[in-house]
Design an enzyme around this catalytic site. Structure first.
Site, mmCIF file in Angstrom:
data_model
loop_
_atom_site.group_PDB
_atom_site.id
_atom_site.type_symbol
_atom_site.label_atom_id
_atom_site.label_comp_id
_atom_site.label_asym_id
_atom_site.label_seq_id
_atom_site.Cartn_x
_atom_site.Cartn_y
_atom_site.Cartn_z
ATOM 1 N N LYS A 32 1.630 -3.859 -23.947
ATOM 2 C CA LYS A 32 0.500 -2.907 -24.418
ATOM 3 C C LYS A 32 -0.820 -3.152 -23.259
ATOM 4 O O LYS A 32 -1.078 -4.392 -22.988
ATOM 5 C CB LYS A 32 -0.011 -3.099 -25.757
ATOM 6 C CG LYS A 32 -0.966 -2.249 -26.005
ATOM 7 C CD LYS A 32 -0.748 -0.696 -26.099
ATOM 8 C CE LYS A 32 -1.669 0.223 -26.413
ATOM 9 N NZ LYS A 32 -1.229 1.613 -25.902
ATOM 10 N N ASN A 45 -4.380 0.140 -15.676
ATOM 11 C CA ASN A 45 -3.969 1.457 -16.533
ATOM 12 C C ASN A 45 -5.465 2.162 -16.128
ATOM 13 O O ASN A 45 -6.405 1.823 -16.972
ATOM 14 C CB ASN A 45 -3.758 1.445 -18.053
ATOM 15 C CG ASN A 45 -3.733 2.488 -18.723
ATOM 16 O OD1 ASN A 45 -3.637 3.704 -17.969
ATOM 17 N ND2 ASN A 45 -3.349 2.457 -20.011
ATOM 18 N N CYS A 50 -5.956 5.781 -19.475
ATOM 19 C CA CYS A 50 -5.871 6.201 -21.305
ATOM 20 C C CYS A 50 -6.726 7.306 -21.422
ATOM 21 O O CYS A 50 -7.862 7.352 -21.377
ATOM 22 C CB CYS A 50 -6.266 5.042 -21.701
ATOM 23 S SG CYS A 50 -6.025 5.150 -23.561
HETATM 24 N N1 OXC Z 1 -2.054 6.409 -22.950
HETATM 25 C C1 OXC Z 1 -2.593 5.107 -22.902
HETATM 26 O O1 OXC Z 1 -2.818 4.883 -21.679
HETATM 27 N N2 OXC Z 1 -2.756 4.480 -24.063
HETATM 28 C C2 OXC Z 1 -2.442 5.021 -25.093
HETATM 29 N N3 OXC Z 1 -2.073 6.077 -25.293
HETATM 30 C C3 OXC Z 1 -1.556 7.079 -24.301
HETATM 31 O O2 OXC Z 1 -1.177 8.117 -24.026
HETATM 32 C C4 OXC Z 1 -3.308 4.476 -26.366
HETATM 33 O O3 OXC Z 1 -3.505 3.423 -26.549
HETATM 34 O O4 OXC Z 1 -4.083 5.552 -26.691
#
Ligand code: OXC
Length: 315
Positions: free
Chosen positions: A46, A131, A134
């Site tokens: 995650k 990332n 988000c």
């Molecule tokens: N993309 C993300 O990068 N994170 C998650 N949801 C998403 O669609 C999140 O944690 O909300």
């Protein structure tokens, strides 16, 4: 005929191109252990922040299915629930027989610099996906949609993080945006892969019977995944594979069966992530997708992924 699904990726041999998308089945150590034991070719955590996060209030995930129970897509607003970067760094020290990617999504530049600064010094942290996309943090824009901020972010993080780095991108929809974004990525040699793409940000799914939204955060707005996003994901994979030929592309979006995996690779993906469908079907999906991909390759007479990777034909 013998089929080999192996891919050489940044000096590693990855036995199958299929693994989880960050966010699905990868918050806790037992979940990560299960991915490590499954037939996925790799695993990714995650997205992590400096501090532990509970995430947004629940319900924050909803599956859209048709009358036959077939999944159409998902909406989520998880809000980056995660154990903190230190936890996933500790996880990287565990022995395992497949590559581990750590997804990083600091709440600001300072957090990304702190996390990547420490990861840079730790030889057990080998593959990082930063990332920049988000859509679900209240009050925070997706960095990938502001080219100026994104370039600044990449300038700063690549000064302190010297290992190969990947970026998780939001979906782009305009040819000029593909080109502008690619020109930025091509300035950075240590950016070695691009993951295309994150969910379609800020969609709204509603239930007409109850006349209500289906998830709680942000009055129901959230990231859309699943079949709805596949054409957009394939477009992003293909555009960036052409515009950034020295970088690997990781496909993500709308993968439900072996044909979808095949199509991502045909569009240029080196590896392919599965999100919504993994959430619905569980870890056995990796066996099914592998079998279905092998079946397609057998019918077409392909023995390796490079026999068709990026070889999409035009009319
Ligand atoms: N993309 C993300 O990068 N994170 C998650 N949801 C998403 O669609 C999140 O944690 O909300």
């Amino acid at each position: 005929m013998s089929i080999n699904l192996g891919t050489r990726f940044l000096g590693k041999l990855i036995k199958s191109p299929i693994y989880n998308a960050s966010g699905v089945h990868c918050v806790t150590f037992p979940q990560l252990d299960e991915l490590a034991m499954s037939s996925a070719g790799a695993l990714i955590t995650k997205s992590c922040t400096v501090n532990y996060r509970d995430g947004n209030p629940k319900p924050r995930y909803y599956d859209m299915v048709n009358e036959e129970g077939k999944q159409l897509g998902s909406i989520n607003s998880s809000g980056l629930p995660n154990l903190s970067y230190k936890a996933y760094q500790e996880y990287a020290h565990k022995k395992r027989d497949k590559p581990l990617f750590i997804s990083v999504s600091g709440m600001n530049l300072g957090e990304n610099l702190q996390i990547l600064g420490e990861f840079n010094e730790d030889p057990y942290v080998e593959l990082v996906e930063l990332n920049l996309s988000c859509p679900n943090i209240v009050g925070k824009p997706q960095t990938g949609y502001c080219f100026e901020d994104m370039e600044k972010m990449l300038n700063e993080v690549t000064k302190i993080y010297k290992k190969p780095l990947g970026i998780k991108l939001p979906p782009y929809f305009d040819m000029v945006h593909f080109k502008t974004a690619a020109e930025i990525f091509n300035k950075f040699q240590t950016i070695r892969f691009l993951t295309c793409c994150n969910s379609l940000g800020n969609g709204l799914v509603i239930d007409s019977e109850s006349e209500s939204v289906v998830i709680k955060p942000k009055n129901g707005f959230g990231g859309i995944g699943g079949i709805y996003i596949k054409p957009t994901a394939l477009a992003n994979v293909h555009a960036f594979s052409k515009l950034c030929p020295d970088k690997h592309i990781i496909g993500c979006g709308g993968v439900q069966n072996g044909k979808d995996v095949f199509e991502h690779i045909l569009c240029g993906a080196s590896l392919v992530q599965v999100g919504s469908a993994l959430y619905r079907e569980g870890l056995s999906i990796f066996d099914r997708l592998t079998e279905e991909l092998e079946e397609i390759m057998t019918i077409k007479g392909y023995e390796t992924l490079s026999d068709f990777r990026g070889k999409l034909k035009y009319l």
